[in-house]
Each structure stands twice: as C-alpha cells, then as structure tokens.
Write a protein that holds these residues in place. Sequence first.
Motif, PDB file in Angstrom:
ATOM      1  N   THR A 309      33.490 -33.487 -22.829  1.00  0.00           N
ATOM      2  CA  THR A 309      33.317 -32.126 -23.324  1.00  0.00           C
ATOM      3  C   THR A 309      33.652 -32.125 -24.810  1.00  0.00           C
ATOM      4  O   THR A 309      34.250 -33.064 -25.339  1.00  0.00           O
ATOM      5  CB  THR A 309      34.272 -31.138 -22.643  1.00  0.00           C
ATOM      6  OG1 THR A 309      35.620 -31.515 -23.002  1.00  0.00           O
ATOM      7  CG2 THR A 309      34.115 -31.152 -21.141  1.00  0.00           C
ATOM      8  N   GLY A 311      35.821 -30.228 -26.004  1.00  0.00           N
ATOM      9  CA  GLY A 311      37.280 -30.169 -26.045  1.00  0.00           C
ATOM     10  C   GLY A 311      37.874 -31.566 -26.179  1.00  0.00           C
ATOM     11  O   GLY A 311      38.755 -31.809 -27.005  1.00  0.00           O
ATOM     12  N   VAL A 324      28.474 -33.841 -24.059  1.00  0.00           N
ATOM     13  CA  VAL A 324      27.424 -33.182 -23.288  1.00  0.00           C
ATOM     14  C   VAL A 324      27.494 -31.688 -23.577  1.00  0.00           C
ATOM     15  O   VAL A 324      28.582 -31.113 -23.578  1.00  0.00           O
ATOM     16  CB  VAL A 324      27.644 -33.417 -21.777  1.00  0.00           C
ATOM     17  CG1 VAL A 324      26.655 -32.608 -20.955  1.00  0.00           C
ATOM     18  CG2 VAL A 324      27.546 -34.902 -21.453  1.00  0.00           C
ATOM     19  N   GLY A 325      26.352 -31.053 -23.817  1.00  0.00           N
ATOM     20  CA  GLY A 325      26.345 -29.604 -23.981  1.00  0.00           C
ATOM     21  C   GLY A 325      25.521 -29.145 -25.156  1.00  0.00           C
ATOM     22  O   GLY A 325      24.789 -29.920 -25.758  1.00  0.00           O
ATOM     23  N   GLY A 328      25.938 -31.159 -28.004  1.00  0.00           N
ATOM     24  CA  GLY A 328      25.888 -32.583 -27.679  1.00  0.00           C
ATOM     25  C   GLY A 328      24.554 -32.890 -27.035  1.00  0.00           C
ATOM     26  O   GLY A 328      23.535 -32.328 -27.417  1.00  0.00           O
ATOM     27  N   SER A 342      36.461 -27.311 -17.816  1.00  0.00           N
ATOM     28  CA  SER A 342      36.541 -25.907 -17.402  1.00  0.00           C
ATOM     29  C   SER A 342      35.165 -25.329 -17.080  1.00  0.00           C
ATOM     30  O   SER A 342      35.034 -24.469 -16.232  1.00  0.00           O
ATOM     31  CB  SER A 342      37.235 -25.074 -18.477  1.00  0.00           C
ATOM     32  OG  SER A 342      36.515 -25.143 -19.685  1.00  0.00           O
ATOM     33  N   GLN A 346      28.741 -23.304 -23.066  1.00  0.00           N
ATOM     34  CA  GLN A 346      28.136 -24.294 -23.963  1.00  0.00           C
ATOM     35  C   GLN A 346      28.105 -25.668 -23.312  1.00  0.00           C
ATOM     36  O   GLN A 346      27.294 -26.501 -23.665  1.00  0.00           O
ATOM     37  CB  GLN A 346      28.911 -24.404 -25.282  1.00  0.00           C
ATOM     38  CG  GLN A 346      28.913 -23.143 -26.112  1.00  0.00           C
ATOM     39  CD  GLN A 346      30.082 -22.248 -25.781  1.00  0.00           C
ATOM     40  OE1 GLN A 346      30.774 -22.471 -24.805  1.00  0.00           O
ATOM     41  NE2 GLN A 346      30.287 -21.231 -26.595  1.00  0.00           N
ATOM     42  N   ASN A 361      38.980 -29.754 -10.511  1.00  0.00           N
ATOM     43  CA  ASN A 361      39.736 -28.978 -11.490  1.00  0.00           C
ATOM     44  C   ASN A 361      40.888 -28.314 -10.745  1.00  0.00           C
ATOM     45  O   ASN A 361      40.713 -27.884  -9.595  1.00  0.00           O
ATOM     46  CB  ASN A 361      38.803 -27.923 -12.115  1.00  0.00           C
ATOM     47  CG  ASN A 361      39.419 -27.284 -13.343  1.00  0.00           C
ATOM     48  OD1 ASN A 361      40.535 -26.760 -13.300  1.00  0.00           O
ATOM     49  ND2 ASN A 361      38.701 -27.326 -14.440  1.00  0.00           N
ATOM     50  N   PHE A 381      44.093 -36.486 -11.181  1.00  0.00           N
ATOM     51  CA  PHE A 381      44.761 -37.792 -11.130  1.00  0.00           C
ATOM     52  C   PHE A 381      45.122 -38.199  -9.699  1.00  0.00           C
ATOM     53  O   PHE A 381      45.512 -39.324  -9.449  1.00  0.00           O
ATOM     54  CB  PHE A 381      45.987 -37.800 -12.043  1.00  0.00           C
ATOM     55  CG  PHE A 381      45.614 -37.724 -13.495  1.00  0.00           C
ATOM     56  CD1 PHE A 381      45.077 -38.837 -14.150  1.00  0.00           C
ATOM     57  CD2 PHE A 381      45.746 -36.532 -14.202  1.00  0.00           C
ATOM     58  CE1 PHE A 381      44.698 -38.769 -15.476  1.00  0.00           C
ATOM     59  CE2 PHE A 381      45.373 -36.458 -15.536  1.00  0.00           C
ATOM     60  CZ  PHE A 381      44.850 -37.575 -16.175  1.00  0.00           C
TER      61      PHE A 381
HETATM   62  C1  LIG Z   1      28.838 -23.090 -30.857  1.00  0.00           C
HETATM   63  C2  LIG Z   1      29.596 -23.855 -29.818  1.00  0.00           C
HETATM   64  C3  LIG Z   1      29.045 -25.004 -29.298  1.00  0.00           C
HETATM   65  C4  LIG Z   1      29.728 -25.741 -28.309  1.00  0.00           C
HETATM   66  N1  LIG Z   1      29.142 -26.851 -27.810  1.00  0.00           N
HETATM   67  C5  LIG Z   1      29.755 -27.524 -26.800  1.00  0.00           C
HETATM   68  C6  LIG Z   1      29.157 -28.673 -26.205  1.00  0.00           C
HETATM   69  O1  LIG Z   1      28.101 -29.151 -26.615  1.00  0.00           O
HETATM   70  N2  LIG Z   1      29.781 -29.293 -25.201  1.00  0.00           N
HETATM   71  C7  LIG Z   1      30.989 -28.844 -24.718  1.00  0.00           C
HETATM   72  O2  LIG Z   1      31.502 -29.450 -23.770  1.00  0.00           O
HETATM   73  N3  LIG Z   1      31.584 -27.788 -25.273  1.00  0.00           N
HETATM   74  C8  LIG Z   1      31.004 -27.120 -26.302  1.00  0.00           C
HETATM   75  N4  LIG Z   1      31.645 -26.051 -26.856  1.00  0.00           N
HETATM   76  C9  LIG Z   1      33.051 -25.802 -26.508  1.00  0.00           C
HETATM   77  C10 LIG Z   1      33.224 -25.040 -25.200  1.00  0.00           C
HETATM   78  O3  LIG Z   1      33.198 -23.659 -25.484  1.00  0.00           O
HETATM   79  C11 LIG Z   1      34.586 -25.379 -24.580  1.00  0.00           C
HETATM   80  O4  LIG Z   1      35.598 -25.116 -25.517  1.00  0.00           O
HETATM   81  C12 LIG Z   1      34.743 -26.822 -24.104  1.00  0.00           C
HETATM   82  O5  LIG Z   1      33.617 -27.208 -23.339  1.00  0.00           O
HETATM   83  C13 LIG Z   1      35.972 -26.931 -23.285  1.00  0.00           C
HETATM   84  O6  LIG Z   1      36.245 -28.283 -22.980  1.00  0.00           O
HETATM   85  P1  LIG Z   1      37.102 -28.646 -21.692  1.00  0.00           P
HETATM   86  O7  LIG Z   1      36.449 -28.136 -20.473  1.00  0.00           O
HETATM   87  O8  LIG Z   1      37.346 -30.104 -21.789  1.00  0.00           O
HETATM   88  O9  LIG Z   1      38.509 -27.981 -21.991  1.00  0.00           O
HETATM   89  P2  LIG Z   1      39.248 -26.748 -21.337  1.00  0.00           P
HETATM   90  O10 LIG Z   1      38.431 -25.530 -21.429  1.00  0.00           O
HETATM   91  O11 LIG Z   1      40.601 -26.730 -21.942  1.00  0.00           O
HETATM   92  O12 LIG Z   1      39.338 -27.114 -19.801  1.00  0.00           O
HETATM   93  C14 LIG Z   1      40.181 -28.089 -19.254  1.00  0.00           C
HETATM   94  C15 LIG Z   1      40.187 -27.877 -17.746  1.00  0.00           C
HETATM   95  O13 LIG Z   1      40.924 -28.917 -17.110  1.00  0.00           O
HETATM   96  C16 LIG Z   1      41.661 -28.385 -16.021  1.00  0.00           C
HETATM   97  N5  LIG Z   1      42.796 -29.295 -15.773  1.00  0.00           N
HETATM   98  C17 LIG Z   1      43.903 -29.499 -16.508  1.00  0.00           C
HETATM   99  N6  LIG Z   1      44.677 -30.456 -15.976  1.00  0.00           N
HETATM  100  C18 LIG Z   1      44.066 -30.875 -14.849  1.00  0.00           C
HETATM  101  C19 LIG Z   1      44.371 -31.845 -13.838  1.00  0.00           C
HETATM  102  N7  LIG Z   1      45.469 -32.609 -13.907  1.00  0.00           N
HETATM  103  N8  LIG Z   1      43.522 -32.006 -12.817  1.00  0.00           N
HETATM  104  C20 LIG Z   1      42.386 -31.256 -12.742  1.00  0.00           C
HETATM  105  N9  LIG Z   1      42.051 -30.335 -13.672  1.00  0.00           N
HETATM  106  C21 LIG Z   1      42.864 -30.148 -14.718  1.00  0.00           C
HETATM  107  C22 LIG Z   1      42.054 -27.006 -16.483  1.00  0.00           C
HETATM  108  O14 LIG Z   1      42.246 -26.148 -15.392  1.00  0.00           O
HETATM  109  C23 LIG Z   1      40.816 -26.574 -17.318  1.00  0.00           C
HETATM  110  O15 LIG Z   1      39.890 -25.857 -16.516  1.00  0.00           O
HETATM  111  C24 LIG Z   1      30.994 -25.318 -27.842  1.00  0.00           C
HETATM  112  C25 LIG Z   1      31.547 -24.163 -28.376  1.00  0.00           C
HETATM  113  C26 LIG Z   1      30.871 -23.435 -29.346  1.00  0.00           C
HETATM  114  C27 LIG Z   1      31.476 -22.196 -29.868  1.00  0.00           C
END
Ligand SMILES: Cc1cc2nc3c(=O)[nH]c(=O)nc-3n(C[C@H](O)[C@H](O)[C@H](O)COP(=O)(O)OP(=O)(O)OC[C@H]3O[C@@H](n4cnc5c(N)ncnc54)[C@H](O)[C@@H]3O)c2cc1C
Lengths: 398, 265
Positions: A309, A311, A324-325, A328, A342, A346, A361, A381
């Motif tokens: 992601t 993130g 990916v997204g 990406g 999450s 996007q 998750n 994990f």
């Molecule tokens: C213009 C724009 C473009 C974007 N383009 C992209 C894009 O191309 N691709 C993309 O991915 N994002 C993109 N984003 C960002 C997107 O909005 C999110 O911020 C991002 O995808 C979040 O990444 P994440 O799911 O890794 O992190 P988070 O949203 O922080 O999610 C992490 C998740 O992990 C879970 N978790 C934590 N610990 C554990 C555990 N031990 N076991 C199981 N689950 C756990 C949590 O509950 C949470 O749901 C873009 C944003 C904008 C504004």
Amino acid sequence: MGVIIDKELCTGCGQCVDACPFEALELIDDQARVNDACTLCGACADECPEEAITVPEVERAADERTASAKGVWVYAEQRGGEMPEVVAELLGQGRRLADELGVELGAVLLGAGLDGLCGELFALGADVVYAADDARLELFNDDLYCEVLARLIAEHQPEILLAGATSLGRSLIPRVATAASTGLTADCTGLAIDPDKRLLLQTRPAFGGNIMATIVCPSARPQMATVRPRVMKRGERVEGREGRLVPLELKPEDQAATEVMEVVRAIDDQVNLVGAEVVVTGGRGLGKAEGFDLVREMAAALGGVVGATRGAVDAEWIGHAHQVGQTGRTVAPKLYVALGVSGAVQHLVGMQGSDTIVAINNDPNAPIFDVAHYGIVGDLFEVAPAMLARLKQLRGQA
Amino acid sequence: MKIAVCIKQVPDTANVKLDPETHTLKREGVESIINPFDLFALEAALRIKEQAGGEIVAVSMGPPQAEEVLKEAIGYGVDECLLLSDRAFAGADTWATTAALAAGIQSLGDVDLVVCGKQAVDGDTAQVGPGIARRLGLPHVAFVKGFREVAEGRLVLERQMDDGFDVVALPLPGLITVVREVGEPRPPSLKGKMRAKKYQAPVMGAAELGLTPEQVGLAGSYTQVVKVFAPSASGDRRMLEGTPEETGAQVIDALVDNQVIMLGS
Ligand SMILES: Cc1cc2nc3c(=O)[nH]c(=O)nc-3n(C[C@H](O)[C@H](O)[C@H](O)COP(=O)(O)OP(=O)(O)OC[C@H]3O[C@@H](n4cnc5c(N)ncnc54)[C@H](O)[C@@H]3O)c2cc1C
Ligand SMILES: Nc1ncnc2c1ncn2[C@@H]1O[C@H](COP(=O)(O)O)[C@@H](O)[C@H]1O
C-alpha cells in the motif's frame, strides 16, 4: 446554467448538497441553490427525495460525423516491435463492443518493420489492420504519430477509438483527440454501449478514486477513451485468423519535430506486478519493514509477487514499484491477499478487479472486507503463518 | 526565454473523505490548493529560467478565487500571472479547457516554452498539456523527468515511459508536462511572498480571448458526465470465524477447493 430546482418541492434537507461532487449546491435560506460549478452530472437529482431537481439536457449540435461514423478501433501501441499486454485486452473489449454494434473491429499500427505484428492483431480479433510502416515512425514521437493517426481517422471515420492508458497512450491520444476535434475520456475502467443512443458509456474513477463517473461524448466522433491496463478481459486468440490489411503511405513532407535520441530500457526494481497471477500485499499493519519478510514468504509459497500500500511505501518499508492503487499499479490477479491493509478507496481501485480477494485485518470494520471474498478478522502475524503451515501440510511437506 | 506555466487550483483530494453511510463526498473543511503536480511544473520553469534567463508567466483558468494559486506562484518566483476567468468557462472538459488556456497563452505573445504538470488531481486526466500543444501547433514531450540540455531553441529531455525512459530533443517553441522526478519544489521566498501580497493578476474572459460562449465551458465541451456514483464494493463477502489456526486452514482449503491455488505447483 445548471440544474433546475423546484422551489415548491425543495424542503432544504441538504441531501443534494452532500451528493454533489463539484460543490455546486448550497443551502441558502433553507433552499438548495445551484452555482457555476455545476456540470449537470445529475448526482443531486438521483439523491433528492422530493424529486425537486431536474437536469436540463445540454443541446450541442451533433455534427455530421455522428451519423456516418462506423467501426470500433483500437490503437495497437508498440515499442521496438513489442506490444504491451493492454493491446490484447483492448482488442478483447473492442471485439465485444464491435459485435454489439454490428460493426468491424479495426486495429491501428504505427511504426517500422511491423510485418510480424499484423498477424498477431488478426489473431487477437481485429477484422482490419490499418498499418503505417515507415522508418520515420520507428521511434515514438507525439507530433508525427498524431498527424498520421488523425489523418486515418478523418479518412475512415471510426465511431469509437480505444487506446491503452499507458505512458505512451496518455501522451499521444489527448493530442490526437484535439487534432480530431472530439472528446476523450482518460483512464477508463469500464466501457459499455447504451443501445438506444448507440453511445459509448465510459466509466472512470475521479477525485483520487473517491467517486466513479460515467461519461459520454454525444456530439462528435470518434468517441475516444484511454483504458487502464489489466481491467478488460483479453479475447480468445485464434492462430491463423485472417483479416484485411490497409497500408498507409506517409507523405514526403511528413517529418517529426521532436527527435528521440536514445531509448533506455529500465524497469525499476524488476517487480512484475502487472502480469502476476498472485499478488500478496502488505500494508501498515505489518508494523515495520521486517514485516515484509512474512509477505515475501507468503508470495513465494503462492508463486506470486509482493505488493504494497502507499502507507507501507511512504513508511519506506518497500520501494514504490510495489505500490498497488490509484497512484501505483492496477492489478487484477487470480488471487490477491491483503495483509494489514485497511482498504482505502485509492487502494481498492487498483485491486478490486482481482478474481479472488483474501483479507486479514484485526479491525472488523476495515473497508477491505467490503471487497474481500474471504475475510479473516485477526492478527496477521498469527493467521498468515497458519495459512503457510496448512499449505505445507497439504503439499506434503510437513 | 519566455516560459508559460499552467497551474490549476484543485480541492485537496488527500482530505476528501467518503461518507461510509451515504457514499457521498465529505467536503467540509477541504481546502483549495495548487495542484501538487503543478508545483513541479513551477520548479521546472524556475530551473530553466536560471539556466537560460528570461521570464515566467503563470496561467490559470478557474473561478475568481483561483487568483490565490497565482499569488502563491508569485511567491515561488514567477514574474507575471494571467487569470482566465469567466462564468462561461464553468463546467469545461479538457477540450474546452485547452481552448481557453491555448488562447490565454497566445495572448502573451511569443512564448518559447509551455510547462504543465503531469495531471490535475481532481480530474486525473493528463490531457490538458498535449491538448494545448496541438491547439498551438507546438510539438510536445509529456511526463518529462529530467533535463539533459537547456539551450536557446532546443531542450533535450528525459521522458518517462512504462518500460524505462527516452531521451528526446524538443525544438522550441514547444510544450512539456513534468513528473515529480524533475526536482523537489523550492519553498517560496520571503521576497516573493511580499510581492505576492500586493500582486494583482490581470484577468481575461472569453470575449477578450476572442472566444465565443459556445467554444468554452460546459457548452464548448464534447464530453458529458451522465452519472456519478460511489465505487462499488463487489465482493461476496465471506467472513471466516475461529482461532488463527482454524481460519488460516479454512481459507487455504477453500482456495484449494476452488482451484485458486494448485497444490501441484
Ligand atoms: C491522491 C491519493 C492517492 C493515493 N494512492 C494510493 C495508492 O495508489 N495505493 C494505496 O495503497 N494507497 C493510496 N493512497 C493512500 C490511501 O488513502 C491509504 O492511506 C493507504 O492505502 C493506507 O495504507 P494501509 O492500508 O497500509 O494503512 P492503514 O490505513 O494504516 O491500515 C493498516 C491496517 O492494518 C490493520 N492492522 C494493524 N495491525 C495488524 C495486525 N497485527 N494484524 C492484522 N491487521 C493489522 C489495521 O487495522 C489497519 O486496517 C492514496 C491517497 C491519496 C490521497
Ligand atoms: N484550469 C486549468 N488552469 C491552468 N492549468 C490547467 C488547468 N487544467 C489543467 N491545467 C494544466 O494541465 C495539467 C494537466 O491537467 P489535467 O489534464 O486536467 O489532468 C495540469 O497539471 C496543469 O498544468
């Protein structure tokens, strides 16, 4: 200009204000009012519980092309004699649209030394191939490619032209649409025909993937769209299938203004996300860079590649080439496994076309579960190692 | 060298959130900003001016409040601005947008180079730059990531492609669109900020640009939005219950049963 709001019926509930993607509606004295930002998209009218909103039809004189234009065309992009995968996907989709409209499917090929490619285009479903084979087209340049393509369009008048939303397509095709005086919809993820009006319904994400919009081009031809790779299904390839070849000669004075001095092949990081059958993606839930070790292990066990992601990429746990997204890559593998993701919109726009989605998750409300075929609420994990163990057991390795 | 930079005011989509209940956009408190990619366009123009000398004019089409992004551009160091604003411009697609922008750039006289961002984050089309180039009869190079040579009459550029990059010579006058790799935008200067406070951008409407209302805005657009909806959640969701060992095994078994995973491989 704008939608018409019936003052008698409007109760000032404000639902239209929330529904408007363009901030074109406001509540003034408990009544909805429309401002200049209105694009007549109609989102408000669909939402209004009182049916107080009507959308006027914008009349734009249809030019003579709309009646006479015929045929679906695909721009068959090639570089150095290689066509990207999206060409086969466009021909698959183009074939379906052409059959629905009862017209021919054409493919347009520009370059030098193209003999081998024409047969491939017929095999992939083209009825006609329009080919300009000339040394001046050997290397991609926008200006000459554009004029040649625009000339072909003017001469043969197709009703639809599709191209890949690749770097090349997104540079060339807007120039061609301008040269051909017609509309163009970028980066589409859905295409369909409105049978009554014989219009191409072009659906694409907008506002960073937060909303989807369906767009039409009623008054000019061709109706042009660039299409995102990996969202359309490729058609059946029939070896030896034949078609009509229409060669195009360049004029003596045709000359590109820009000059390509060097072509450098370099694919960052060697991650072939786009062609992978299995993608295992890690998100911020991995906690730290080392968390990707588990993702790599899972990817290796499933014969897939590693996705991430934004993130995780922003946290510098892994390179951008894995993302990916929306910003990406778009992927549509047979199996997509999301670990600690999450499911932000996007991210979803880049993977929701996957055949089977598995999500793990620890937050039961994570939006990734809305698109998952198999969802597991739990600690990744613990769950992912259990998956690996079961896999080993079934493969007789345990 | 005379350089025109196209900059657009956009809603800060990073902060646009979808209401999970109603599937509509929550816009409260969403600010308007310079399109992030246009900061790279500004930076590219400033770097070219540093090498080749000359003048930079920032051009924007938008409602009167788009003047804010032009003032900001003054802060970054552009010399002049031009705001294209007219009620008739509202609702423009990229075809109608390029009509106004091309006419605006033409009104500046002999422009050697037009610089656009890769794409605007509200529409994400990346169509406006190449469209302006064709309207003005200029060659263009899109997705420029680096400069090899900046000379009077010619630029040698690196353009990003899916399979690597190309080195391309662009004769001037010409147009480029740029990506992030051209370089981190510098911060606005104090001097620039002072100047921005007092600066008033000249404004031109359709009539001054020699355009009829039919050529611009919604009326001058070929494409029409017919429907706007929330991205659909398509999965037929099946939540697996049990201990991690149980759920881990269940999901693998289901994938094997459905031949998503082949055990032979
Ligand atoms: C213009 C724009 C473009 C974007 N383009 C992209 C894009 O191309 N691709 C993309 O991915 N994002 C993109 N984003 C960002 C997107 O909005 C999110 O911020 C991002 O995808 C979040 O990444 P994440 O799911 O890794 O992190 P988070 O949203 O922080 O999610 C992490 C998740 O992990 C879970 N978790 C934590 N610990 C554990 C555990 N031990 N076991 C199981 N689950 C756990 C949590 O509950 C949470 O749901 C873009 C944003 C904008 C504004
Ligand atoms: N209304 C506008 N005013 C000024 N520049 C614009 C406008 N719309 C688009 N552009 C320029 O064109 C680029 C591509 O935008 P788009 O085609 O909308 O994705 C942007 O990065 C800007 O440089």
